[in-house]
Enzyme design. Sequence first.
Site, short mmCIF file in Angstrom:
data_model
loop_
_atom_site.label_atom_id
_atom_site.label_comp_id
_atom_site.label_asym_id
_atom_site.label_seq_id
_atom_site.Cartn_x
_atom_site.Cartn_y
_atom_site.Cartn_z
CG HIS A 143 -0.12 0.12 2.50
ND1 HIS A 143 0.42 -0.98 3.14
CD2 HIS A 143 0.27 1.21 3.22
CE1 HIS A 143 1.10 -0.56 4.21
NE2 HIS A 143 1.03 0.76 4.28
CG HIS A 170 7.84 4.74 0.46
ND1 HIS A 170 7.75 5.84 1.30
CD2 HIS A 170 7.87 3.65 1.27
CE1 HIS A 170 7.70 5.42 2.55
NE2 HIS A 170 7.77 4.11 2.56
#
EC number: 3.1.4.58
Length: 178
Positions: A37, A121
């Site tokens: 995620h 990220h």
Amino acid sequence: MPRLFFSIEIPVQIKQRLLQVRAPVAGARWQSAAQLHLTLLFLGPVSDDRVAEVCAEVRALAMPAFDLEVSGIGCFGQPASPRNLWAGVSPCDSLLALQAALKDVLGGLGFEFDQRAFRPHVTLARFKKQRGSVAALLDDHQSTNFGAFPVQEFVLYQSTQGGGGSVYTVLERFALEG
């Protein structure tokens, strides 16, 4: 108290490409598909009675939908001894605005956040004590494009520690406009 964080879910086809980065690296604890995620904002432990308040404030945000691209990999720490290995996310203005709006509204409720700059990220692996080099992986995937996708919502996750790492449960979904 549940540990909560806001996140953007990654589509299955991009997760499948990200999982192909896996390689034998000493000390790497690779994330499963369910754990991949993009964290927008970590709240930490939140009492049950405050969860409804958090959700009500966030529901009131009016933010536009946008597209993201996942490409390249990098690491936090030195490649010879990394702390985390991650896939890069294009930091479009809409993503940064969403993260800043969440931080602003929840800061108004008394939550305190890490002061480091937001670096979007997708964590691929975490490392503890024994850390092998990821230099070869960085070379192999520095320009790999894992895919682009439309972001039409974000989620509030509850994180629960489990034997195979953290387990994430969606508590609520928040639609973006457009």
